[in-house]
Design a protein around this motif. Structure first.
Motif, PDB file in Angstrom:
ATOM      1  N   ASP A  97      50.848  50.190  48.155  1.00 35.62           N
ATOM      2  CA  ASP A  97      52.052  50.033  47.349  1.00 35.62           C
ATOM      3  C   ASP A  97      52.001  48.744  46.530  1.00 35.62           C
ATOM      4  OD1 ASP A  97      54.521  48.402  49.334  1.00 35.62           O
ATOM      5  OD2 ASP A  97      52.383  48.480  49.711  1.00 35.62           O
ATOM      6  N   GLU A  98      52.795  48.711  45.486  1.00 32.62           N
ATOM      7  CA  GLU A  98      52.744  47.601  44.540  1.00 32.62           C
ATOM      8  C   GLU A  98      53.145  46.288  45.179  1.00 32.62           C
ATOM      9  OE1 GLU A  98      55.307  46.814  40.702  1.00 32.62           O
ATOM     10  OE2 GLU A  98      53.598  48.093  40.200  1.00 32.62           O
ATOM     11  N   MET A  99      54.084  46.312  46.120  1.00 27.00           N
ATOM     12  CA  MET A  99      54.502  45.070  46.755  1.00 27.00           C
ATOM     13  C   MET A  99      53.344  44.434  47.509  1.00 27.00           C
ATOM     14  SD  MET A  99      56.560  42.701  47.279  1.00 27.00           S
ATOM     15  CE  MET A  99      58.003  43.379  46.444  1.00 27.00           C
ATOM     16  N   LYS A 100      52.579  45.231  48.231  1.00 26.76           N
ATOM     17  CA  LYS A 100      51.425  44.670  48.937  1.00 26.76           C
ATOM     18  C   LYS A 100      50.416  44.115  47.942  1.00 26.76           C
ATOM     19  CE  LYS A 100      47.729  45.541  52.221  1.00 26.76           C
ATOM     20  NZ  LYS A 100      46.996  46.519  53.062  1.00 26.76           N
ATOM     21  N   GLN A 101      50.216  44.822  46.824  1.00 23.75           N
ATOM     22  CA  GLN A 101      49.293  44.328  45.806  1.00 23.75           C
ATOM     23  C   GLN A 101      49.764  42.986  45.258  1.00 23.75           C
ATOM     24  OE1 GLN A 101      48.836  47.400  42.827  1.00 23.75           O
ATOM     25  NE2 GLN A 101      48.378  48.975  44.335  1.00 23.75           N
ATOM     26  N   PHE A 102      51.062  42.869  45.026  1.00 24.12           N
ATOM     27  CA  PHE A 102      51.608  41.613  44.511  1.00 24.12           C
ATOM     28  C   PHE A 102      51.423  40.482  45.523  1.00 24.12           C
ATOM     29  CE2 PHE A 102      55.309  38.695  44.505  1.00 24.12           C
ATOM     30  CZ  PHE A 102      55.115  38.080  43.276  1.00 24.12           C
ATOM     31  N   VAL A 103      51.802  40.735  46.758  1.00 28.69           N
ATOM     32  CA  VAL A 103      51.670  39.717  47.800  1.00 28.69           C
ATOM     33  C   VAL A 103      50.210  39.312  47.966  1.00 28.69           C
ATOM     34  CG1 VAL A 103      51.901  39.295  50.284  1.00 28.69           C
ATOM     35  CG2 VAL A 103      53.766  40.396  49.032  1.00 28.69           C
ATOM     36  N   SER A 104      49.310  40.296  47.963  1.00 26.58           N
ATOM     37  CA  SER A 104      47.889  40.009  48.124  1.00 26.58           C
ATOM     38  C   SER A 104      47.344  39.179  46.963  1.00 26.58           C
ATOM     39  CB  SER A 104      47.100  41.317  48.242  1.00 26.58           C
ATOM     40  OG  SER A 104      47.527  42.075  49.353  1.00 26.58           O
ATOM     41  N   THR A 105      47.854  39.437  45.760  1.00 28.15           N
ATOM     42  CA  THR A 105      47.411  38.678  44.585  1.00 28.15           C
ATOM     43  C   THR A 105      47.911  37.243  44.640  1.00 28.15           C
ATOM     44  OG1 THR A 105      47.403  40.690  43.239  1.00 28.15           O
ATOM     45  CG2 THR A 105      47.420  38.590  42.072  1.00 28.15           C
ATOM     46  N   VAL A 106      49.178  37.064  44.986  1.00 27.77           N
ATOM     47  CA  VAL A 106      49.725  35.710  45.085  1.00 27.77           C
ATOM     48  C   VAL A 106      48.992  34.926  46.173  1.00 27.77           C
ATOM     49  CG1 VAL A 106      51.768  34.331  45.651  1.00 27.77           C
ATOM     50  CG2 VAL A 106      51.990  36.349  44.184  1.00 27.77           C
ATOM     51  N   LEU A 107      48.746  35.575  47.308  1.00 23.58           N
ATOM     52  CA  LEU A 107      48.023  34.897  48.387  1.00 23.58           C
ATOM     53  C   LEU A 107      46.629  34.495  47.921  1.00 23.58           C
ATOM     54  CD1 LEU A 107      48.164  33.982  51.338  1.00 23.58           C
ATOM     55  CD2 LEU A 107      47.155  36.185  51.985  1.00 23.58           C
ATOM     56  N   ALA A 108      45.967  35.369  47.166  1.00 20.83           N
ATOM     57  CA  ALA A 108      44.644  35.043  46.636  1.00 20.83           C
ATOM     58  C   ALA A 108      44.708  33.829  45.720  1.00 20.83           C
ATOM     59  CB  ALA A 108      44.067  36.244  45.886  1.00 20.83           C
ATOM     60  N   GLU A 109      45.754  33.748  44.906  1.00 20.39           N
ATOM     61  CA  GLU A 109      45.904  32.594  44.016  1.00 20.39           C
ATOM     62  C   GLU A 109      46.095  31.303  44.818  1.00 20.39           C
ATOM     63  OE1 GLU A 109      45.474  32.532  40.793  1.00 20.39           O
ATOM     64  OE2 GLU A 109      45.162  34.693  40.625  1.00 20.39           O
ATOM     65  N   THR A 110      46.839  31.384  45.920  1.00 27.95           N
ATOM     66  CA  THR A 110      46.996  30.184  46.754  1.00 27.95           C
ATOM     67  C   THR A 110      45.666  29.811  47.400  1.00 27.95           C
ATOM     68  OG1 THR A 110      47.650  31.349  48.812  1.00 27.95           O
ATOM     69  CG2 THR A 110      49.399  30.782  47.245  1.00 27.95           C
ATOM     70  N   GLU A 111      44.905  30.808  47.795  1.00 24.96           N
ATOM     71  CA  GLU A 111      43.597  30.532  48.398  1.00 24.96           C
ATOM     72  C   GLU A 111      42.702  29.786  47.419  1.00 24.96           C
ATOM     73  OE1 GLU A 111      43.514  34.583  51.192  1.00 24.96           O
ATOM     74  OE2 GLU A 111      42.330  34.461  49.340  1.00 24.96           O
ATOM     75  N   ASP A 112      42.641  30.274  46.188  1.00 24.75           N
ATOM     76  CA  ASP A 112      41.784  29.646  45.179  1.00 24.75           C
ATOM     77  C   ASP A 112      42.234  28.222  44.884  1.00 24.75           C
ATOM     78  OD1 ASP A 112      40.459  32.056  45.058  1.00 24.75           O
ATOM     79  OD2 ASP A 112      41.406  32.710  43.187  1.00 24.75           O
ATOM     80  N   THR A 113      43.542  28.042  44.755  1.00 24.16           N
ATOM     81  CA  THR A 113      44.068  26.709  44.422  1.00 24.16           C
ATOM     82  C   THR A 113      43.815  25.716  45.538  1.00 24.16           C
ATOM     83  OG1 THR A 113      45.790  27.566  42.954  1.00 24.16           O
ATOM     84  CG2 THR A 113      46.165  25.390  43.923  1.00 24.16           C
ATOM     85  N   TRP A 114      44.160  26.081  46.761  1.00 21.67           N
ATOM     86  CA  TRP A 114      44.037  25.119  47.866  1.00 21.67           C
ATOM     87  C   TRP A 114      42.585  24.892  48.270  1.00 21.67           C
ATOM     88  CZ3 TRP A 114      47.535  21.754  48.560  1.00 21.67           C
ATOM     89  CH2 TRP A 114      48.869  22.062  48.279  1.00 21.67           C
ATOM     90  N   THR A 115      41.739  25.882  48.083  1.00 16.12           N
ATOM     91  CA  THR A 115      40.309  25.670  48.325  1.00 16.12           C
ATOM     92  C   THR A 115      39.776  24.600  47.382  1.00 16.12           C
ATOM     93  OG1 THR A 115      39.906  27.924  49.131  1.00 16.12           O
ATOM     94  CG2 THR A 115      38.017  26.732  48.251  1.00 16.12           C
ATOM     95  N   GLY A 116      40.180  24.688  46.117  1.00 15.77           N
ATOM     96  CA  GLY A 116      39.746  23.694  45.140  1.00 15.77           C
ATOM     97  C   GLY A 116      40.288  22.307  45.431  1.00 15.77           C
ATOM     98  N   ILE A 117      41.552  22.217  45.811  1.00 17.11           N
ATOM     99  CA  ILE A 117      42.171  20.927  46.115  1.00 17.11           C
ATOM    100  C   ILE A 117      41.496  20.289  47.327  1.00 17.11           C
ATOM    101  CG2 ILE A 117      44.282  19.817  46.926  1.00 17.11           C
ATOM    102  CD1 ILE A 117      45.854  21.792  45.212  1.00 17.11           C
TER     103      ILE A 117
END
Length: 307
Positions: A97-117
């Motif tokens: 469902d779209e909500m899971k896709q949205f949550v998964s995408t936002v979580l991925a963005e946090t992963e990328d950002t905090w990994t870099g930091i």
């Protein structure tokens, strides 16, 4: 937020429709559902439920939120007290469902950002898991219902989210928009960052020796820092060009709507400042905006800066 088509995290556990138990009424009329044991003979006796409910309201009467204690940190004052029912409980949802896709995408963005930091600081970032649930869930921090609102459990390093909260955020809190929802996730991931850096364990240790007023004050500092960390994430997300006009306004409005003072005034008609444990609306907006403006963790020191 231009999230569609971007990487989705594999760290989302979908447990919707797998719950069982009962929901504690919070802040208004609710529903008490007595579970019926399945093949394992599980369930809870009526007398036990009555004792738990009496204990719950007894603690609430003296200003202690049992669910907040179990959760170890969440976005909403008092654990999101206005969520009293979950009409979709036990129904589950399609894995795609779209909500899971949205949550998964936002979580991925946090992963990328905090990994870099973290890499910039010579550290290694450990991705958290995010658990989607419906109605109720058991975590390493104990049992929690959807009434607890989104929360992070340091015991298992997981973010717990009943996505029906997003409906409440829009319909009851007056905070709509996908970036308001993204802020919710980013705030809880902020608690994970605090856990990895030792801030959250130190707080949980220190508050055992504190009185209620002192513990509440430090809780506000912890929550405002998580807001600031969410702002830091938004700063770097904006640099990717995936934020749309008005996105930060959505997040700032959400921060305003769930401030302790705004929530208390809405729920009970008056505010009790000494009971604040998440921060006022102005404080939450200020620290979210501060992190967004600078993108620097050093600007998120709520413990040595007047809040």
């Amino acid at each position: 937020m231009l999230w569609k088509g971007r990487r989705q995290s594999d760290n989302v556990e979908d447990q919707r429709g797998q719950g069982g138990g009962f929901n504690l009424p919070r802040g208004g009329p609710g529903r008490l559902r007595i579970p019926i044991g399945g093949r394992s003979g599980g369930g809870m006796s009526l007398s036990t439920i009555i004792i738990l409910v009496v204990l719950y309201f007894g603690l609430k009467a003296i200003g202690i939120d049992p669910l907040q204690i179990l959760a170890g940190g969440g976005l909403v004052p008092g654990g999101g007290g206005q969520i009293t029912d979950n009409s979709g409980e036990g129904t589950g949802a399609p894995a795609s469902d779209e909500m899971k896709q949205f949550v998964s995408t936002v979580l991925a963005e946090t992963e990328d950002t905090w990994t870099g930091i973290f890499q910039a600081e010579g550290l290694s970032y450990e991705d958290p898991k995010l658990v989607l649930f419906s109605g109720q869930i058991r975590s390493a921090c104990g049992f929690a219902s959807s009434a607890a609102g989104p929360f992070y459990c340091p015991g298992d390093r997981k973010v717990y989210l009943d996505t029906t909260f997003f409906q409440q955020l829009d319909q009851q809190f007056g905070a709509s928009g996908d970036f308001a929802q993204a802020y919710v996730i980013a705030h809880e991931v902020g608690h994970h960052v605090q856990n990895l850096t030792g801030i959250l364990p130190k707080f949980n240790q220190m508050r055992q020796q504190m009185g209620e007023a002192e513990a509440n004050h430090m809780s506000v500092q912890v929550e405002l820092q998580a807001d600031c960390f969410a702002g830091v994430w938004a700063h770097f997300t904006g640099q990717k060009g995936i934020l749309e006009q008005g996105d930060m306004d959505e997040a700032l409005n959400a921060a305003q709507q769930i401030g302790d003072d705004t929530m208390q005034k809405k729920m009970q008609g008056y505010v009790v400042p000494e009971s604040f444990n998440h921060g006022t609306s102005q404080q939450r907006q200020t620290w979210l905006a501060r992190g967004y403006k600078s993108g620097k963790l050093s600007d998120c020191d709520t413990f040595n800066t007047p809040i």
